[in-house]
Design an enzyme around this catalytic site. Structure first.
Site, PDB file in Angstrom:
ATOM      1  N   CYS A 117       0.815  -1.225   0.000  1.00 17.60           N
ATOM      2  CA  CYS A 117       0.000   0.000   0.000  1.00 17.60           C
ATOM      3  C   CYS A 117       0.846   1.272   0.000  1.00 17.60           C
ATOM      4  O   CYS A 117       0.333   2.357  -0.269  1.00 17.60           O
ATOM      5  CB  CYS A 117      -0.944   0.008   1.193  1.00 17.60           C
ATOM      6  SG  CYS A 117      -2.050  -1.394   1.205  1.00 17.60           S
ATOM      7  N   HIS A 257      -3.214   7.164   2.559  1.00 17.87           N
ATOM      8  CA  HIS A 257      -3.654   5.885   1.974  1.00 17.87           C
ATOM      9  C   HIS A 257      -5.054   5.574   2.509  1.00 17.87           C
ATOM     10  O   HIS A 257      -5.352   5.813   3.684  1.00 17.87           O
ATOM     11  CB  HIS A 257      -2.662   4.790   2.368  1.00 17.87           C
ATOM     12  CG  HIS A 257      -3.143   3.411   2.073  1.00 17.87           C
ATOM     13  ND1 HIS A 257      -3.609   3.048   0.825  1.00 17.87           N
ATOM     14  CD2 HIS A 257      -3.268   2.306   2.855  1.00 17.87           C
ATOM     15  CE1 HIS A 257      -3.973   1.775   0.859  1.00 17.87           C
ATOM     16  NE2 HIS A 257      -3.784   1.309   2.079  1.00 17.87           N
ATOM     17  N   ASN A 287      -9.939   0.163  -0.852  1.00 18.69           N
ATOM     18  CA  ASN A 287      -8.482   0.138  -0.721  1.00 18.69           C
ATOM     19  C   ASN A 287      -7.862  -0.569  -1.923  1.00 18.69           C
ATOM     20  O   ASN A 287      -7.826  -1.800  -1.962  1.00 18.69           O
ATOM     21  CB  ASN A 287      -8.116  -0.586   0.580  1.00 18.69           C
ATOM     22  CG  ASN A 287      -6.610  -0.745   0.757  1.00 18.69           C
ATOM     23  OD1 ASN A 287      -5.819  -0.328  -0.088  1.00 18.69           O
ATOM     24  ND2 ASN A 287      -6.219  -1.374   1.853  1.00 18.69           N
TER      25      ASN A 287
HETATM   26  O1  UT7 Z   1      -4.001  -1.330   3.555  1.00 19.41           O
HETATM   27  C1  UT7 Z   1      -3.174  -1.654   4.657  1.00 19.41           C
HETATM   28  C2  UT7 Z   1      -3.576  -2.929   5.256  1.00 19.41           C
HETATM   29  N1  UT7 Z   1      -4.864  -3.019   5.888  1.00 19.41           N
HETATM   30  C3  UT7 Z   1      -5.403  -2.163   6.805  1.00 19.41           C
HETATM   31  O2  UT7 Z   1      -4.889  -1.107   7.075  1.00 19.41           O
HETATM   32  C4  UT7 Z   1      -6.627  -2.636   7.497  1.00 19.41           C
HETATM   33  C5  UT7 Z   1      -6.558  -2.388   8.989  1.00 19.41           C
HETATM   34  N2  UT7 Z   1      -7.617  -3.027   9.757  1.00 19.41           N
HETATM   35  C6  UT7 Z   1      -8.935  -2.709   9.639  1.00 19.41           C
HETATM   36  O3  UT7 Z   1      -9.322  -1.915   8.797  1.00 19.41           O
HETATM   37  C7  UT7 Z   1      -9.916  -3.315  10.610  1.00 19.41           C
HETATM   38  O4  UT7 Z   1      -9.205  -3.922  11.642  1.00 19.41           O
HETATM   39  C8  UT7 Z   1     -10.904  -4.352   9.987  1.00 19.41           C
HETATM   40  C9  UT7 Z   1     -11.844  -3.640   9.040  1.00 19.41           C
HETATM   41  C10 UT7 Z   1     -10.133  -5.458   9.250  1.00 19.41           C
HETATM   42  C11 UT7 Z   1     -11.715  -5.015  11.070  1.00 19.41           C
HETATM   43  O5  UT7 Z   1     -12.413  -4.010  11.805  1.00 19.41           O
HETATM   44  P1  UT7 Z   1     -12.355  -3.952  13.392  1.00 19.41           P
HETATM   45  O6  UT7 Z   1     -13.247  -2.869  13.794  1.00 19.41           O
HETATM   46  O7  UT7 Z   1     -10.906  -3.879  13.791  1.00 19.41           O
HETATM   47  O8  UT7 Z   1     -12.991  -5.306  13.791  1.00 19.41           O
HETATM   48  P2  UT7 Z   1     -12.425  -6.357  14.839  1.00 19.41           P
HETATM   49  O9  UT7 Z   1     -11.410  -7.222  14.178  1.00 19.41           O
HETATM   50  O10 UT7 Z   1     -12.052  -5.638  16.109  1.00 19.41           O
HETATM   51  O11 UT7 Z   1     -13.711  -7.174  15.147  1.00 19.41           O
HETATM   52  C12 UT7 Z   1     -14.837  -6.623  15.864  1.00 19.41           C
HETATM   53  C13 UT7 Z   1     -16.007  -7.546  15.659  1.00 19.41           C
HETATM   54  C14 UT7 Z   1     -15.675  -9.017  15.839  1.00 19.41           C
HETATM   55  O12 UT7 Z   1     -16.809  -9.645  16.406  1.00 19.41           O
HETATM   56  P3  UT7 Z   1     -16.844  -9.994  17.967  1.00 19.41           P
HETATM   57  O13 UT7 Z   1     -15.680 -10.905  18.216  1.00 19.41           O
HETATM   58  O14 UT7 Z   1     -16.717  -8.674  18.672  1.00 19.41           O
HETATM   59  O15 UT7 Z   1     -18.178 -10.656  18.138  1.00 19.41           O
HETATM   60  C15 UT7 Z   1     -15.462  -9.516  14.446  1.00 19.41           C
HETATM   61  O16 UT7 Z   1     -15.715 -10.887  14.304  1.00 19.41           O
HETATM   62  O17 UT7 Z   1     -16.469  -7.398  14.307  1.00 19.41           O
HETATM   63  C16 UT7 Z   1     -16.491  -8.690  13.697  1.00 19.41           C
HETATM   64  N3  UT7 Z   1     -16.184  -8.514  12.280  1.00 19.41           N
HETATM   65  C17 UT7 Z   1     -17.119  -8.309  11.379  1.00 19.41           C
HETATM   66  N4  UT7 Z   1     -18.475  -8.233  11.478  1.00 19.41           N
HETATM   67  C18 UT7 Z   1     -19.174  -7.999  10.368  1.00 19.41           C
HETATM   68  C19 UT7 Z   1     -14.977  -8.482  11.682  1.00 19.41           C
HETATM   69  N5  UT7 Z   1     -15.127  -8.262  10.362  1.00 19.41           N
HETATM   70  C20 UT7 Z   1     -16.461  -8.170  10.160  1.00 19.41           C
HETATM   71  C21 UT7 Z   1     -17.248  -7.938   9.008  1.00 19.41           C
HETATM   72  N6  UT7 Z   1     -18.594  -7.865   9.151  1.00 19.41           N
HETATM   73  N7  UT7 Z   1     -16.719  -7.757   7.779  1.00 19.41           N
END
Ligand code: UT7
Length: 332
Positions: A117, A257, A287
């Protein structure tokens, strides 16, 4: 002798026509339009459908054609093509050579640069050094990815985020007080467990086993990547502000980014830069890795004025990250 800077004298971009909505993502994985909008900030993204049989150099060709509608040049005058991508058409030949051939840039040498990225800012850093050396007068920097080709549409941690898109800029020398003024670039290879695509390289050559284990898809630990992205981008911006004695009020634009709207907001908040000065188009494009910053610059091109002070910042796989301070080179 006057100091030479590399300045952007033209910009182009292209995204594939097919729009994948959050509704369509929700048909593949357990997620929702509401969750994706709230937690990532994406409404839709553009995807190159595999059945089209095209790759990143196709997007790059269209981006260069877009640039040439406003800033035309003789392809034979281009001396170097730096192509930042993690999703080249093939391992061999490199995408830069393919693109140069397709565009008739037969006097240029070219190579691919893999900085995920951070590809656009890494490409600018390299292209700028070629120009400042005095040896090269026209360098094409291309940055983009077809992340859909390495996205697991059964993984809800990645598939709502990733997208396809490509941008390009022409770099030329100037002795005016515009162009790329400073940069702060870093990488840290101690991050392989957090963000990777492990299949198909020399450690895990392509095999039935690597396919069965889904090693040809990008995998990330979203939370860890999120935290590193915020702190690394904010720190890089602080470094270039400090080194150039710039106050936040002097900055006209920050171009981050586009990985997650909440990452962008956190970086802007940390820097104390108001949202109106931050280029954000993640809601429409998602992205596209190396493509996100040039997609923004192109969208805002007609609002930019010569001398505008701009900070570009990115973070991605590697980890790779950094920030570039530039003064915009032309009025539209
Ligand atoms: O381009 C450079 C590389 N990438 C990035 O910079 C991405 C960086 N990371 C992120 O953007 C975020 O961490 C994500 C979008 C990947 C995930 O979002 P988050 O708010 O950090 O979610 P989380 O991993 O803390 O999960 C919170 C909850 C979990 O459920 P529980 O355990 O609280 O019940 C996950 O299972 O959200 C759940 N979850 C989802 N729910 C619905 C994770 N992904 C999803 C989803 N839809 N797509």
């Amino acid at each position: 002798m006057d100091k030479i800077h590399a300045v952007i004298t033209g910009i182009g971009s292209y995204v594939p026509k097919y729009v994948m909505t959050n509704e369509e993502i929700s048909q593949h994985v357990d997620t929702s339009d509401e969750w994706i909008k709230k937690r990532i900030g994406i409404e839709e993204r553009h995807i190159l459908k595999p059945e089209e049989g095209k790759g990143i150099t196709y997007l790059a060709e269209q981006a260069v054609a877009d640039m040439r509608t406003r800033r035309d040049f003789d392809p034979l005058s281009v001396e170097a093509v730096v192509f930042s991508t993690t999703t080249p058409d093939y391992f061999i030949p490199n995408s830069a050579s393919l693109l140069a051939y397709k565009l008739g840039m037969t006097n240029a040498f070219g190579f691919d640069l893999n900085a995920a990225c951070s590809g656009f800012i890494y490409g600018l850093e390299v292209g700028s050094a070629f120009i400042v050396s005095g040896k090269y007068k026209k360098v094409l920097v291309v940055a983009g990815d077809v992340l859909s080709s390495v996205t697991n549409y059964e993984d809800r941690n990645t598939c709502p985020i990733f997208a396809d898109g490509c941008g390009c800029v022409l770099l030329e020398p100037t002795t005016e007080d515009v162009g790329i003024m400073d940069s702060y670039m870093r990488s840290d290879g101690d991050s392989v467990e957090h963000l990777h695509l492990l299949g198909g390289g020399s450690v895990n050559p392509a095999s039935y086993e690597t396919i069965d284990n889904r090693l040809h898809y990008i995998w990330q630990d979203g939370k860890v990547v999120f935290k590193h992205a915020v702190s690394s981008m904010a720190d890089s911006c602080e470094q270039v502000l400090k080194r150039n004695n710039l106050t936040k009020d002097e900055i006209d634009w920050v171009v981050p980014h586009q990985a997650n709207r909440r990452i962008i907001d956190s970086v802007a908040h940390h820097l104390g830069i108001p949202t109106e000065k931050v280029m954000i188009n993640i809601e429409k494009y998602g992205n596209s890795s190396a493509g996100t910053i040039p997609l923004c610059l192109k969208q805002w091109e007609t609002s930019l004025k010569k001398g505008d002070k701009i900070i570009l910042t990115a973070f991605g796989g590697g980890f790779t990250w950094g920030a570039i301070y530039l003064k915009w080179g032309y009025n539209s």
